[in-house]
Structures are given as structure tokens and as C-alpha cells.
Design an enzyme around this catalytic site. Structure first.
Site, PDB file in Angstrom:
ATOM      1  N   ASP A   1       4.811  28.666 -19.230  1.00 31.63           N
ATOM      2  CA  ASP A   1       3.614  28.344 -18.744  1.00 31.63           C
ATOM      3  C   ASP A   1       2.466  29.184 -19.157  1.00 31.63           C
ATOM      4  O   ASP A   1       2.513  30.627 -18.982  1.00 31.63           O
ATOM      5  CB  ASP A   1       3.355  27.880 -17.380  1.00 31.63           C
TER       6      ASP A   1
ATOM      7  N   ASN B   1       3.129  16.058 -18.842  1.00 33.48           N
ATOM      8  CA  ASN B   1       2.196  16.483 -19.889  1.00 33.48           C
ATOM      9  C   ASN B   1       1.544  15.298 -20.780  1.00 33.48           C
ATOM     10  O   ASN B   1       0.726  15.656 -21.671  1.00 33.48           O
ATOM     11  CB  ASN B   1       2.855  17.347 -20.999  1.00 33.48           C
TER      12      ASN B   1
HETATM   13  C1  IPE Z   1       4.835  23.114 -16.761  1.00 28.91           C
HETATM   14  O1  IPE Z   1       3.636  23.191 -17.045  1.00 28.91           O
HETATM   15  C2  IPE Z   1       5.479  22.062 -17.750  1.00 28.91           C
HETATM   16  C3  IPE Z   1       5.863  23.019 -18.991  1.00 28.91           C
HETATM   17  C4  IPE Z   1       5.776  24.244 -19.075  1.00 28.91           C
HETATM   18  C5  IPE Z   1       6.371  22.289 -20.180  1.00 28.91           C
HETATM   19  P1  IPE Z   1       2.254  22.780 -16.757  1.00 28.91           P
HETATM   20  O2  IPE Z   1       1.024  23.478 -17.058  1.00 28.91           O
HETATM   21  O3  IPE Z   1       2.389  21.307 -17.351  1.00 28.91           O
HETATM   22  O4  IPE Z   1       2.370  22.453 -15.118  1.00 28.91           O
HETATM   23  P2  IPE Z   1       1.111  22.143 -13.967  1.00 28.91           P
HETATM   24  O5  IPE Z   1       0.582  21.151 -14.408  1.00 28.91           O
HETATM   25  O6  IPE Z   1       0.405  23.635 -13.773  1.00 28.91           O
HETATM   26  O7  IPE Z   1       2.058  21.886 -12.828  1.00 28.91           O
HETATM   27  C1  IPE Z   2       2.423  25.889 -21.177  1.00 28.64           C
HETATM   28  O1  IPE Z   2       1.145  26.157 -21.339  1.00 28.64           O
HETATM   29  C2  IPE Z   2       2.848  24.809 -22.248  1.00 28.64           C
HETATM   30  C3  IPE Z   2       2.761  23.474 -21.771  1.00 28.64           C
HETATM   31  C4  IPE Z   2       2.839  22.997 -20.618  1.00 28.64           C
HETATM   32  C5  IPE Z   2       2.954  22.545 -22.694  1.00 28.64           C
HETATM   33  P1  IPE Z   2      -0.414  25.320 -20.678  1.00 28.64           P
HETATM   34  O2  IPE Z   2      -0.695  24.468 -21.746  1.00 28.64           O
HETATM   35  O3  IPE Z   2      -0.053  24.617 -19.487  1.00 28.64           O
HETATM   36  O4  IPE Z   2      -1.319  26.530 -20.330  1.00 28.64           O
HETATM   37  P2  IPE Z   2      -2.195  26.655 -19.187  1.00 28.64           P
HETATM   38  O5  IPE Z   2      -1.299  26.427 -17.846  1.00 28.64           O
HETATM   39  O6  IPE Z   2      -3.122  25.399 -19.364  1.00 28.64           O
HETATM   40  O7  IPE Z   2      -2.678  28.003 -19.242  1.00 28.64           O
HETATM   41 MG    MG Z   3       0.053  24.973 -17.236  1.00 26.37          MG
END
Ligand code: IPE
Ligand code: IPE
Ligand code: MG
Length: 253
Positions: free
Chosen positions: A29, A77
Site C-alpha cells: 500500500d 479496488n
Molecule cells: C489494500 O490497499 C489493497 C491492496 C494493497 C491491493 P487499499 O489502498 O485498497 O486499502 P484501503 O482502501 O486503504 O483499505
Molecule cells: C497500493 O497503493 C496499490 C493498490 C491498492 C492497488 P494505493 O494505490 O492504495 O496507494 P495509496 O494508499 O492511495 O497511497
Molecule cells: Mg491504499
């Protein structure tokens, strides 16, 4: 003799630990925040995230792990803007396309966990190809959680069990933790010993709800594109210093 770097020391700590981890699962993340902090587009963050994922696969093998699970797209997502979803799909396409020959040669068995029904036909075919071509590999096991949600996985398992029950293949008494496991996407892979989440968020976001029931958790204040071998080794070092009690009284009790 020069002093060994921290990562080497942690490596030895892992190798010598009485409960050396076999399986680490990572919630990758923080790609978006990494990009925003640099005035870049979120897609640039995801691209850097793929590089960090490659490093993590390499790191896991160097550290003596046998299994690595990477959370790369959750069932939640789909709530993101269409363009970002497209980027994330392309990156999986690219990752498998570019890395498959190498992973195959290096003895890595690849499995994609999650619901692949909603993936595009070409992505479904690519996922199948990656699994088929690496099917007989035994050196290392890489699971990529894509369109994965723990609740979704449990519901799909429950449906499959109901079907097996209806056909007479499974009786009520046959249902045990072990047989239930065999209906999960992760069947045959031991539960994760450690779940690492980057980005500073302290939640599990629907990841491996069944499998991580007794995992250790480490939450790092690092954005995923900055995750490297040293941080990985340090996390394993911390894991090795923890005592897993599984409900018992433990060594000091
Ligand atoms: C968790 O990250 C899912 C992945 C890393 C694929 P998110 O960014 O989607 O999680 P939330 O929304 O902060 O819980
Ligand atoms: C993790 O990074 C990747 C996925 C969840 C697909 P994020 O896209 O969630 O990055 P942040 O949390 O917005 O910084
Ligand atoms: Mg995230």
C-alpha cells in the site's frame, strides 16, 4: 573482516530462528501517496510499485522464504476511477508478460488468487498461462492476490461446498478446518506466518481473513515503492524476535 550489513545479520537471525518463517504475505500500500509526494500521477506510483514487487520476490528468496503472497488488487479496488483500474490491469499484464520467462527459469511457481471471472479474457488467458507454465516448479511459490477479497474467497468456497454437498461428494461431517482449506484459493499453501503492510495504515483491508487468523502483523511507515531488501530483512528480524503462542502460555509460562 568488515562488519556485515544489517540485512545480512537479519538473514542469519532468520536462518537460526527456531521458528523461521516460511510464508510472508504483503499488503503493498502507498503507491498513490508516493506519487503525490513527488507531484507525479498515481499511475507513476503504481509503476514504481511493480519495481518494489520485483524486489520483494527477490528479497523473499534471498531471505530463505518458500512462499510470498502479494496483494495487488482487491475486490474493493473496483471503486477507483476507471482509468486507474485500467492502469492496474495493464501493470499485471506487463508484470506477467515481462517476468514470466525469468520466473519460469528460476523455478518459481506462480498462482493468482482471487476471483478471475471479472477479468478481461486476455488477462484470464495470461493468468492461466502463467500458472500452467510454472505448474511443476518447486523452488519458490509466488501468489499474486488480484481481484482478491477475503470475504469473496470465503463465499466462493461456501458455494463450492454447497454444490459438493448437493451432489453427494461431501457430507456434513466431512467439513473440517482442513477440508475447508482445500476449497480456498490458497489450497496447498501453508498459512502466512507474517503479514506486512506498508503505508502506515493499520488495517487488513479484506486480506487473507481465514489464512491469517494466527499470523504476526507488521505495519511499516514506509510507502510501498520505497520498500527494499533491508526493510524486508528487518521485518523478518522482528518477526523472529516475537513469540507465537497460539493460545498457549508460551516459553516463559
Ligand atoms: C489494500 O490497499 C489493497 C491492496 C494493497 C491491493 P487499499 O489502498 O485498497 O486499502 P484501503 O482502501 O486503504 O483499505
Ligand atoms: C497500493 O497503493 C496499490 C493498490 C491498492 C492497488 P494505493 O494505490 O492504495 O496507494 P495509496 O494508499 O492511495 O497511497
Ligand atoms: Mg491504499
Amino acid at each position: 573482516m568488515t562488519a556485515s550489513p544489517a540485512s545480512d545479520r537479519n538473514h542469519y537471525a532468520v536462518a537460526e530462528s527456531a521458528h523461521a518463517p516460511k510464508h510472508v504475505a504483503i499488503i503493498m500500500d502507498g503507491n498513490g501517496r508516493w506519487a503525490s509526494a513527488r507531484g507525479l500521477a498515481r499511475s507513476d506510483g503504481h509503476r514504481e510499485g511493480v519495481k518494489a514487487a520485483r524486489r520483494a520476490v527477490e528479497g523473499a528468496r534471498d531471505l530463505g522464504l518458500k512462499y510470498l503472497t502479494l496483494y495487488s488488487f482487491s475486490t474493493e479496488n473496483w471503486r477507483r476511477p476507471a482509468g486507474e483500474i485500467r492502469d492496474l490491469m495493464s501493470l499485471l499484464r506487463q508484470f506477467i508478460g515481462d517476468d514470466l520467462p525469468r520466473l519460469k527459469d528460476e523455478g518459481v511457481k506462480v498462482r493468482i488468487i482471487g476471483d478471475r471471472e471479472n477479468l478481461s479474457p486476455d488477462l484470464k488467458a495470461l493468468v492461466r498461462r502463467a500458472e500452467n507454465e510454472t505448474h511443476d516448479n518447486t523452488e519458490f511459490f509466488l501468489q499474486i492476490a488480484f481481484n482478491y477479497g477475503g470475504r469473496d474467497e470465503l463465499i466462493r468456497a461456501a458455494r463450492a461446498i454447497a454444490k459438493a454437498f448437493k451432489s453427494g461428494a461431501v457430507g456434513v461431517q466431512d467439513l473440517t478446518e482442513e477440508s475447508f482449506n482445500s476449497f480456498l484459493d490458497t489450497h496447498g499453501v501453508p498459512d502466512p506466518d507474517l503479514v506486512i503492510r506498508t503505508s502506515g495504515e493499520k488495517r487488513i483491508s479484506n486480506f487473507l481473513l481465514w489464512q491469517a487468523a494466527y499470523a504476526e502483523y507488521i505495519f511499516l511507515d514506509v510507502l510501498w515503492p520505497d520498500f527494499d531488501a533491508k526493510l524486508f530483512a528487518e521485518a523478518l528480524g522482528e518477526y523472529c524476535r516475537r513469540e507465537r503462542r497460539y493460545g498457549g502460555v508460551g516459553g516463559a509460562g
